[in-house]
Structure formats: structure tokens, C-alpha cells
Design a protein around this motif. Structure first.
Motif, mmCIF file in Angstrom:
data_model
loop_
_atom_site.group_PDB
_atom_site.id
_atom_site.type_symbol
_atom_site.label_atom_id
_atom_site.label_comp_id
_atom_site.label_asym_id
_atom_site.label_seq_id
_atom_site.Cartn_x
_atom_site.Cartn_y
_atom_site.Cartn_z
ATOM 1 N N ASN A 96 0.905 -1.139 0.069
ATOM 2 C CA ASN A 96 0.057 0.042 0.183
ATOM 3 C C ASN A 96 0.830 1.261 0.054
ATOM 4 O OD1 ASN A 96 -1.951 2.021 0.568
ATOM 5 N ND2 ASN A 96 -3.290 0.727 1.644
ATOM 6 N N ILE A 97 1.184 1.732 -1.173
ATOM 7 C CA ILE A 97 2.364 2.478 -1.362
ATOM 8 C C ILE A 97 1.764 3.976 -0.785
ATOM 9 C CG2 ILE A 97 3.815 3.970 -2.990
ATOM 10 C CD1 ILE A 97 4.842 1.275 -2.465
ATOM 11 N N VAL A 98 0.410 4.248 -1.312
ATOM 12 C CA VAL A 98 0.033 5.598 -0.858
ATOM 13 C C VAL A 98 -0.188 5.757 0.697
ATOM 14 C CG1 VAL A 98 -2.186 6.853 -1.076
ATOM 15 C CG2 VAL A 98 -1.381 5.706 -3.054
ATOM 16 N N ALA A 99 -0.534 4.497 1.250
ATOM 17 C CA ALA A 99 -0.768 4.527 3.035
ATOM 18 C C ALA A 99 0.839 4.803 3.398
ATOM 19 C CB ALA A 99 -1.135 3.212 3.221
ATOM 20 N N ILE A 100 1.670 4.266 2.845
ATOM 21 C CA ILE A 100 3.081 4.494 3.542
ATOM 22 C C ILE A 100 3.449 6.045 3.297
ATOM 23 C CG2 ILE A 100 5.559 3.891 2.906
ATOM 24 C CD1 ILE A 100 4.639 1.203 2.401
ATOM 25 N N LYS A 175 12.017 1.015 -1.815
ATOM 26 C CA LYS A 175 11.038 0.518 -2.580
ATOM 27 C C LYS A 175 10.170 1.905 -3.170
ATOM 28 C CE LYS A 175 6.869 -2.421 -2.698
ATOM 29 N NZ LYS A 175 5.799 -3.518 -2.090
ATOM 30 N N THR A 176 9.946 2.757 -2.290
ATOM 31 C CA THR A 176 9.266 3.972 -2.860
ATOM 32 C C THR A 176 9.946 4.560 -3.895
ATOM 33 O OG1 THR A 176 9.780 5.151 -0.971
ATOM 34 C CG2 THR A 176 7.700 3.971 -0.770
ATOM 35 N N ASN A 177 11.025 4.975 -3.716
ATOM 36 C CA ASN A 177 11.895 5.812 -4.364
ATOM 37 C C ASN A 177 12.299 5.201 -5.912
ATOM 38 O OD1 ASN A 177 11.933 7.541 -2.526
ATOM 39 N ND2 ASN A 177 14.309 8.153 -2.701
ATOM 40 N N SER A 178 12.285 3.640 -5.965
ATOM 41 C CA SER A 178 12.335 2.809 -7.120
ATOM 42 C C SER A 178 11.226 3.381 -8.311
ATOM 43 C CB SER A 178 12.477 1.509 -6.891
ATOM 44 O OG SER A 178 10.983 0.890 -6.534
ATOM 45 N N LEU A 179 9.954 3.795 -7.833
ATOM 46 C CA LEU A 179 8.909 4.446 -8.579
ATOM 47 C C LEU A 179 9.143 5.683 -9.134
ATOM 48 C CD1 LEU A 179 6.063 3.140 -6.183
ATOM 49 C CD2 LEU A 179 6.839 2.044 -8.687
ATOM 50 N N PHE A 217 6.634 17.162 -3.040
ATOM 51 C CA PHE A 217 7.306 16.957 -3.863
ATOM 52 C C PHE A 217 7.757 15.446 -4.448
ATOM 53 C CE2 PHE A 217 11.868 16.495 -5.236
ATOM 54 C CZ PHE A 217 11.799 16.837 -6.735
ATOM 55 N N VAL A 218 8.098 14.763 -3.465
ATOM 56 C CA VAL A 218 8.534 13.417 -3.308
ATOM 57 C C VAL A 218 7.404 12.761 -3.677
ATOM 58 C CG1 VAL A 218 9.521 11.412 -2.156
ATOM 59 C CG2 VAL A 218 10.635 13.778 -2.004
ATOM 60 N N LYS A 219 6.291 12.838 -2.922
ATOM 61 C CA LYS A 219 5.005 12.149 -3.069
ATOM 62 C C LYS A 219 4.560 12.272 -4.345
ATOM 63 C CE LYS A 219 1.077 13.943 -2.167
ATOM 64 N NZ LYS A 219 -0.154 14.544 -1.604
ATOM 65 N N LYS A 224 3.246 9.393 -9.620
ATOM 66 C CA LYS A 224 3.049 9.342 -10.753
ATOM 67 C C LYS A 224 3.930 8.306 -11.457
ATOM 68 C CE LYS A 224 3.822 13.356 -12.784
ATOM 69 N NZ LYS A 224 4.372 14.612 -13.565
ATOM 70 N N GLY A 225 4.936 7.875 -10.721
ATOM 71 C CA GLY A 225 5.705 6.526 -11.378
ATOM 72 C C GLY A 225 4.716 5.406 -10.978
ATOM 73 N N LEU A 226 4.153 5.472 -9.699
ATOM 74 C CA LEU A 226 3.262 4.290 -9.371
ATOM 75 C C LEU A 226 1.938 4.076 -10.629
ATOM 76 C CD1 LEU A 226 2.380 2.032 -7.575
ATOM 77 C CD2 LEU A 226 1.032 3.730 -6.223
ATOM 78 N N GLU A 227 1.657 5.153 -10.945
ATOM 79 C CA GLU A 227 0.489 5.293 -12.014
ATOM 80 C C GLU A 227 0.870 4.561 -13.495
ATOM 81 O OE1 GLU A 227 -2.379 8.513 -14.368
ATOM 82 O OE2 GLU A 227 -1.122 9.059 -12.664
ATOM 83 N N HIS A 228 2.238 5.077 -13.736
ATOM 84 C CA HIS A 228 2.562 4.425 -15.147
ATOM 85 C C HIS A 228 2.951 3.134 -15.086
ATOM 86 C CE1 HIS A 228 4.371 8.821 -16.419
ATOM 87 N NE2 HIS A 228 3.087 8.590 -16.411
ATOM 88 N N SER A 229 3.468 2.567 -13.790
ATOM 89 C CA SER A 229 3.837 1.106 -13.380
ATOM 90 C C SER A 229 2.660 0.189 -13.315
ATOM 91 C CB SER A 229 4.287 0.759 -12.212
ATOM 92 O OG SER A 229 4.722 -0.476 -11.823
#
Length: 233
Positions: A96-100, A175-179, A217-219, A224-229
Motif C-alpha cells: 500500500n504505497i499511498v498509505a506508506i 521501494k518507494t523511490n524505485s518508482l 514533491f517526493v510524493k 506518478k511513477g506508480l500510475e505509469h507502472s
């Protein structure tokens, strides 16, 4: 050996669901601090999972300090398990990336306000070093300096409960920054310097504003990367 009441894990489950089941055994009191875990074969049969899935789950629990290796063989429930509940919850919610991200934003904005009141000159100097580390590695992997910047702020808040929570959240950094599809190190440096300046001035409100700006900014980049993935999959 004592018999535990297990529920089989469905075949489509991921290893973190095995983690969840084992944590439930601890929460229910069926497994207690210091107890030796059943053998891998027993656990595989009880949970109805393969050895690789079980070992991945056990490795996750070990990295969270919930279980430890027994010098004589096997694994046991850590006697300090009570100090790591947040890591357990985080492990279950890793997908749950958004929750994190939301949890990290909420926590760090509050932490930086405390840090503005408590930070030492030595910790200020350490923050300066991390920014310089990013600047010197601007075309390389500067992730460890970024993490160190945020960890230093968490430590300077001098609150062991909050420190433990943010330390656990920062484990998700990779994990999050890989997106993030493209880096903007100069902006990262500028954001960090603005946060640092507010800390130098011991200004909690300005520190919170600058931290919120940086994490927003980071979020946005991560989402955006999560959406593309997700579109690609």
C-alpha cells in the motif's frame, strides 16, 4: 512440542500473508517471547505454502527483529518483540504505497517541528554533511545521504517512540523511490537546505512548512511513477 492453532494460507497468497499469520499467533498469545518456532516442514504443512514462500516470510520477520536465529538451530520469538510492532504493521502493508507515503508525511512533518526545538549543533553539522554528500554524488546513487538526512532529523527529535516509527518507514525508502522515473537532485538539495535553515533558526513552523513542501514533491513523483507502472501492468 506445543500444538498451535493455524489457519492454512491460500495458495495465491504472498509471503507477507504468512508474516501476518505468524504475527497473529503472537498477538493471540499462542506464541510468546522466547518460544521456539516449529520446524520449517511443520510450518509449511500448517500454512500450506512452499519452502521459498515460508523462508521469505521468516526472513522478513527476522529483519524486523520479531524472530531470531537460535544458536542451536531453529528460530525463536524475539524477547524484545514488544519494541517492534510498527515494523510488523508496516510489513503487512508494504504493497500500500499511498498509505506508506501518507504515514511518512504525517510523521516527518511533526518530527521536524520537535527537531527544531531540540537539535544540537553536532546534528546540524551532520545534516550539512549529508547535503554535501548528495552534491558530490549528484550523478550517482545518493540515496543513502538522503536517508541519513531524514534519520538525523528523526534522531534529533529525541523521542524513541517516534524515532522507531520513522526508522521503520525509512526502510521502505528503496521501494518507494524505485518508482521515481527521473531524479532532480538539485531540487532535493534546495529542499534539504531550506529545511536545514529552518532548523538552524530553531523555527518549528518554518521547518514544518519546508518539510511538507519537500515530501509533497517526493510524493507526487512517486505516485506518478506508480500510475505509469500500473498502466504498464
Amino acid at each position: 512440542m506445543a500444538q498451535y492453532k493455524f489457519d492454512a494460507v491460500k495458495r495465491y497468497s504472498l509471503s507477507h500473508q504468512v508474516v501476518e499469520k505468524l504475527i497473529e499467533l503472537v498477538n493471540s498469545g499462542q506464541l510468546k517471547s522466547g518460544d521456539l518456532l516449529p520446524s520449517e516442514i511443520t510450518l509449511m504443512k500448517q500454512f500450506d505454502v512452499s519452502r521459498p514462500i515460508l523462508r521469505e516470510a521468516l526472513s522478513s520477520l527476522e529483519s524486523m527483529d520479531i524472530i531470531s536465529r537460535n544458536p542451536g538451530g531453529g528460530k525463536f520469538i524475539n524477547k524484545k518483540i514488544g519494541s517492534t510492532p510498527f515494523r510488523a504493521m508496516l510489513s503487512i502493508s508494504m504493497d500500500n504505497i499511498v498509505a506508506i507515503i501518507e504515514a511518512r508525511m504525517s510523521l516527518e512533518v511533526g518530527l521536524v517541528m520537535l527537531a527544531a526545538e531540540k537539535i544540537t549543533n553536532e546534528e546540524i553539522a551532520k545534516l550539512e554533511e549529508t547535503i554535501e554528500g548528495i552534491r558530490e554524488n549528484i550523478d550517482k546513487d545518493y540515496g543513502r545521504y538522503d536517508i541519513e538526512f531524514h534519520k538525523t532529523i528523526a534522531n534529533s527529535a529525541n523521542n524513541p517512540v517516534l524515532e522507531g516509527m520513522i526508522t521503520s518507514l525509512l526502510l521502505t525508502h528503496e521501494k518507494t523511490n524505485s518508482l521515481i522515473e527521473f531524479r532532480e537532485p538539485k531540487l532535493t538539495i534546495a529542499h534539504h537546505e531550506s529545511i536545514l535553515q529552518a532548523l538552524r533558526e530553531r523555527n518549528p513552523t518554518e521547518a514544518a512548512i519546508q518539510m511538507h513542501k519537500h515530501l509533497t514533491f517526493v510524493k507526487d513523483k512517486i505516485l506518478k511513477g506508480l500510475e505509469h507502472s500500473q498502466k504498464e501492468n
